[in-house]
Scaffold this active site. Sequence first.
Site, PDB file in Angstrom:
ATOM      1  N   GLY A   1      51.607 -21.169  26.291  1.00 33.86           N
ATOM      2  CA  GLY A   1      50.526 -21.921  26.902  1.00 33.86           C
ATOM      3  C   GLY A   1      50.949 -23.377  26.984  1.00 33.86           C
ATOM      4  O   GLY A   1      52.092 -23.718  26.679  1.00 33.86           O
TER       5      GLY A   1
ATOM      6  N   HIS B   1      53.127 -21.789  20.583  1.00 33.72           N
ATOM      7  CA  HIS B   1      53.864 -22.427  21.674  1.00 33.72           C
ATOM      8  C   HIS B   1      53.614 -21.842  23.058  1.00 33.72           C
ATOM      9  O   HIS B   1      53.975 -22.488  24.046  1.00 33.72           O
ATOM     10  CB  HIS B   1      55.368 -22.409  21.368  1.00 33.72           C
ATOM     11  CG  HIS B   1      55.710 -23.295  20.219  1.00 33.72           C
ATOM     12  ND1 HIS B   1      55.961 -24.630  20.368  1.00 33.72           N
ATOM     13  CD2 HIS B   1      55.795 -23.039  18.892  1.00 33.72           C
ATOM     14  CE1 HIS B   1      56.205 -25.166  19.185  1.00 33.72           C
ATOM     15  NE2 HIS B   1      56.102 -24.220  18.267  1.00 33.72           N
TER      16      HIS B   1
ATOM     17  N   GLY C   1      51.641 -26.972  25.994  1.00 35.98           N
ATOM     18  CA  GLY C   1      51.882 -27.667  24.733  1.00 35.98           C
ATOM     19  C   GLY C   1      52.339 -26.710  23.657  1.00 35.98           C
ATOM     20  O   GLY C   1      52.554 -25.526  23.888  1.00 35.98           O
TER      21      GLY C   1
ATOM     22  N   HIS D   1      61.046 -22.496  26.089  1.00 42.39           N
ATOM     23  CA  HIS D   1      60.573 -22.822  27.437  1.00 42.39           C
ATOM     24  C   HIS D   1      59.942 -24.211  27.465  1.00 42.39           C
ATOM     25  O   HIS D   1      60.154 -24.980  28.409  1.00 42.39           O
ATOM     26  CB  HIS D   1      59.577 -21.751  27.904  1.00 42.39           C
ATOM     27  CG  HIS D   1      59.172 -21.877  29.323  1.00 42.39           C
ATOM     28  ND1 HIS D   1      57.902 -22.263  29.698  1.00 42.39           N
ATOM     29  CD2 HIS D   1      59.865 -21.672  30.472  1.00 42.39           C
ATOM     30  CE1 HIS D   1      57.830 -22.270  31.017  1.00 42.39           C
ATOM     31  NE2 HIS D   1      59.005 -21.923  31.513  1.00 42.39           N
ATOM     32  N   ASP D   2      59.178 -24.543  26.425  1.00 47.39           N
ATOM     33  CA  ASP D   2      58.615 -25.898  26.320  1.00 47.39           C
ATOM     34  C   ASP D   2      59.735 -26.935  26.348  1.00 47.39           C
ATOM     35  O   ASP D   2      59.610 -27.977  27.005  1.00 47.39           O
ATOM     36  CB  ASP D   2      57.812 -26.063  25.029  1.00 47.39           C
ATOM     37  CG  ASP D   2      56.488 -25.323  25.025  1.00 47.39           C
ATOM     38  OD1 ASP D   2      56.064 -24.826  26.095  1.00 47.39           O
ATOM     39  OD2 ASP D   2      55.872 -25.234  23.944  1.00 47.39           O
TER      40      ASP D   2
ATOM     41  N   ASP E   1      61.981 -20.810  34.036  1.00 43.15           N
ATOM     42  CA  ASP E   1      61.009 -19.717  34.078  1.00 43.15           C
ATOM     43  C   ASP E   1      61.695 -18.352  33.992  1.00 43.15           C
ATOM     44  O   ASP E   1      61.198 -17.433  33.336  1.00 43.15           O
ATOM     45  CB  ASP E   1      60.152 -19.820  35.336  1.00 43.15           C
ATOM     46  CG  ASP E   1      59.212 -21.013  35.306  1.00 43.15           C
ATOM     47  OD1 ASP E   1      59.123 -21.700  34.267  1.00 43.15           O
ATOM     48  OD2 ASP E   1      58.562 -21.278  36.339  1.00 43.15           O
TER      49      ASP E   1
END
Length: 144
Positions: free
Chosen positions: A48, A46, A50, A66-67, A111
């Site tokens: 990076g 996960h 996508g 975070h995604d 973030d």
Amino acid sequence: MRLALLCGLLLAGITATQGGLLNLNKMVTHMTGKKAFFSYWPYGCHCGLGGKGQPKDATDWCCQKHDCCYAHLKIDGCKSLTDNYKYSISQGTIQCSDNGSWCERQLCACDKEVALCLKQNLDSYNKRLRYYWRPRCKGKTPAC
């Protein structure tokens, strides 16, 4: 698609002070002491752009959350890779600016959350999950 967008942005000459992705890089680097781009992009299933499958460890879970945060912002029309925001770090505390658009403030909050999560889970970081081969990411992707 996201990779093409990122490459296009980098080729367009974005400087280190533009765009949410670069803010994220600086925030994570400051909080973890690791060069974010080289340590976390990609990492596990996960970290990076996508992500799919079951997260591999606590570090990967930070990125999965975070995604999800970015996915919610995308639904609201925010541009997580390019929206710029202001923040400061003092004595290890991240403070997102109250200035800027709603999207910018929320992006900073996403973030900030991942930077703190990665810092709290530095002991789970596994160098073998760096550049993990994504086709090996199996299982159901956790729901947001």
